[in-house]
Enzyme design. Structure first.
Site, PDB file in Angstrom:
ATOM      1  N   ALA A  39       0.850  -1.531   0.092  1.00 18.06           N
ATOM      2  CA  ALA A  39       0.441   0.306   0.429  1.00 18.06           C
ATOM      3  C   ALA A  39       0.694   1.258  -0.167  1.00 18.06           C
ATOM      4  O   ALA A  39       2.185   1.225  -0.117  1.00 18.06           O
ATOM      5  CB  ALA A  39      -0.737  -0.388   1.009  1.00 18.06           C
ATOM      6  N   HIS A  40       0.122   2.382  -0.263  1.00 16.11           N
ATOM      7  CA  HIS A  40       0.883   3.857   0.048  1.00 16.11           C
ATOM      8  C   HIS A  40       2.103   4.071   1.020  1.00 16.11           C
ATOM      9  O   HIS A  40       1.528   3.699   1.981  1.00 16.11           O
ATOM     10  CB  HIS A  40       0.123   5.178  -0.740  1.00 16.11           C
ATOM     11  N   ASN A  41       3.256   4.350   0.700  1.00 15.67           N
ATOM     12  CA  ASN A  41       4.168   4.401   2.088  1.00 15.67           C
ATOM     13  C   ASN A  41       4.659   4.343   2.918  1.00 15.67           C
ATOM     14  O   ASN A  41       5.337   3.873   3.906  1.00 15.67           O
ATOM     15  CB  ASN A  41       2.919   5.711   2.908  1.00 15.67           C
TER      16      ASN A  41
END
Lengths: 344, 344, 344
Positions: free
Chosen positions: C240-242
């Site tokens: 997922a993001h980050n």
């Protein structure tokens, strides 16, 4: 582009704590703060970073009370996360390039009536009698099957497959590699093997739905598989045939719904949740990651575990499980004591 | 098209309960019945809908005994679900459009000998020395790598990737985005990092295999990863290198098989099942959704849980887990009582 | 091509046990041995096959001591699996066809400066200002978005999507259907629904990363989602993001990492592992298949279960769970005995 904190606070109808003349020119995460950066504090877990970040300014909730001295300027708003969303949308609208026109390497069936305003990239494929409304951006390698309908201002990323006869509402976003309307998994077992049940229905996404990358939403055997208005599905999710998902529900990556299961409005599912087929999940149901559900669930339930239990009960059972070896020893000891007492 | 219930019953060699002259022109689900609709009752959970559905007729099992008055006409057949499959196949054959010919925007390597009867859509890619038998439909954006073999009457949907040297049997269906023959996950750990083990084998699908959307079947390190005749895999499934799956096995979405694991014939796996590597699952094994298996499993086992337990045992353990807090309290109480008794 | 066992042993700096003149011309698995085949023994579970295999020679660890008579020739090396990797790489380099040149059906934006040595297949799409270093092989239907950077000697397989502004290091391999840099799953909940938080960051793969098929690595909301040097991700994984993943970490298929979680170096995750968001996993952490992690994990931990427990503790709890019905009966019995004793 640079903005002063004062300008940003005005745009957000917020108030300033500290120097309103400070300038910012980028967004940054609180743990990766940099000069000229505007950050935000929404998750209390990250509060300690606020006292050491190098960011120049931070969006915080109106109600936030610092527990230490703050060096940067704060912009107080009713909801820091919502304010961030709104600012980032503004920034995005400044910088986002808007391709337009139909690339000469796109394939568009002659039966398709093109809207005035649209983008279709090289190697995009638009089948027979597809209806596309204005403002859509269809990226390279997207495939839209015969008779599909696409609403206004949709974004269809590369390698998306939309099977024939499926319907996409307005302002939907479908990320790369997702598959809308593949055949549901329907077979009738017979002595010589499984006979395919043709899947004669379709899949329907209502307005404002966002679908992540490599997610699959199967077409119905008959009727429609439906994703309700405003619902957001993350990557690698499976929605089987004849499922329905309500409005404003969010599901994290790798959730799986088996056939003919139904999920209500405003639900939140963590990653890797699994639902059996033919069950009904109410509204505002919250399921933690990896939860497995095998039966109907009431509105407002908050469950965890496989099979899912109310969160408090689940944590108690988990804690108990760790104590099992000790409980077993106590049982052994009691049995011996009783034997001794009995033989007295 | 309209048919009378009498005509349908004759086609299916079934018998009619009620008015044989009633006409139907579509299929519908029992809970979404409509006039002119032919529905079916296969899952007893849905029986109550039969008494209120607006459908005009329903397929039911010969043995079905209604518990209330029925308003619609029944068609009794030995197996309602199989009869539905057969009727829907018939309906599908009437309505399905059959594209044919090689689109001028397809890429077909000059070394490929095209069969007389086939469809290859725009942007389909057929590599060197690929062998394709008659009757195949290769959709836009499908990729078939060098030296692959495709049997008769296969359907390869958009964005499928078939890597070089893989083999697909007759009458196989591969849904959008699936990847057949990507490198298995093989690396040798050394002090400076993981060294790639080239995957020199291939992946083989026998006849009548259906693969859902975005499923991955890796090529073998050496030899073949194999999917047996008549096996059906749903969406987003992982079959690692050197696995074998037997005949007529069905796996629901998001199942994962680790390397060199083997599954027998006529197995049924629910969604999100996980298998460790290097294990052997027998024939007719049934695994509930989210089950995790770490060791060999005997023919005919029915398991649930992670790690998988026999279904009855699993349900008993789950029930017990909920009683753990109570058991712990009883234990406390006993200890106090014994202490009291001992000190008398 | 044929080689004598002597030649192979010399190449590997190993020693020969048995006839050094035996010739081999292919690799084979130990359980599928064939004449002329070179096999290997790395996993002790397979040792018994060594005594019956029809292979002509086998790579074994120096320290290996046969427990029965051996018919084939052994090549002893410090690490049989690493030696196999090295030999297979050699074999692969002999047989692998190296396409080169830009196919006339590829789309390459005029702003892109092509390196001298590269392959770009039909229907590959290279967007504006993409930087591609020498030696890359970009397969048909790959999509590389505007401003992306691709290092030297990368292999990008069909139907890969690399979104705009993402960065791929040197010698990376990305298998078919994977999606690098789709929008992270970020929405701000408001009364009228979820408002999208534009994802303004990117995704970065460092050198020597390999990504399996249909895996998704989302772009960051701000900053970068990062996969460290030498890390290998299998198929159908969600990052997922980050998130950040360290160096030389391996994850089996269908692992899911929620947003802003961090994994260290030299970790090993089994299939279907799930991580909550905003947590930190240390270095050299080993997680068994289907493990679920909800909090920070220390270096060197070996966990199993959902939620994850130390492996020994987990196995003990699992064993205990099976004994729960028996423990419950013992408790019943004790209560009766005590009642009897108390009433004396």
């Amino acid at each position: 582009m640079k903005f002063t904190v004062q300008q940003i606070a005005e745009y957000l109808h917020g108030s300033v704590d500290g120097d309103p003349g400070v300038e910012v020119n980028t967004f940054c995460k609180i743990e990766e703060g940099q000069q000229g950066g505007l950050t935000f504090l929404a998750n209390p877990k990250y509060e300690h970073y606020l006292y050491e970040t190098k960011a120049s300014a931070a969006l915080v909730n109106e109600s936030f009370k610092p527990s230490q001295e703050i060096k940067l300027t704060l912009i107080r708003v009713p909801d820091a996360y919502a304010a961030l969303a709104s600012l980032m949308q503004l920034a995005n609208s400044f910088t986002q390039k808007q391709e337009s026109g139909v690339d000469k390497l796109a394939f568009v069936d002659p039966s398709v009536k093109l809207p005035e305003d649209c983008y279709m990239g090289a190697f995009a494929y638009i089948g027979k009698n597809v209806q596309i409304a204005k403002g859509c951006r269809i990226y390279p390698h997207a495939y839209i099957g015969d008779n599909a309908k696409i609403g206004e201002n949709c974004i269809i990323y590369p390698h998306v497959t939309i099977y024939h006869d499926c319907e996409i509402g307005n302002r939907c976003i479908i990320h790369a590699g997702s598959v809308i309307g593949a055949d549901g998994f329907g077979f009738a077992p017979e002595a010589d093997g499984y006979h395919k049940i043709p899947q004669l229905g379709n899949a329907v996404l209502e307005d404002d739905v966002e679908i992540g990358a490599n997610t699959c939403i199967d077409r119905a055997a008959m009727g429609s598989t439906k994703i309700g208005k405003g619902t957001k599905l993350d990557n690698l999710i499976q929605v089987a045939h004849n499922c329905t998902v309500g409005q404003h529900t969010v599901m994290a990556a790798q959730v799986g719904m088996a056939g003919s299961s139904h999920v209500g409005d405003w639900c939140m599912f963590g990653g890797q949740v699994g639902l059996s087929g033919h069950i009904k999940i109410g509204n505002k149901v919250s399921l933690a990651g990896q939860t497995g559900i095998m039966s109907d669930i009431e509105d407002g339930s908050q469950l965890l575990g496989s099979p899912g239990m109310p969160v408090r009960e689940a944590f108690r059972s988990i804690a108990m499980m760790k104590r099992l070896p000790e409980m077993s020893k106590r049982l052994d000891k009691l049995e011996k004591l009783i034997e001794k007492l009995s033989s007295k």
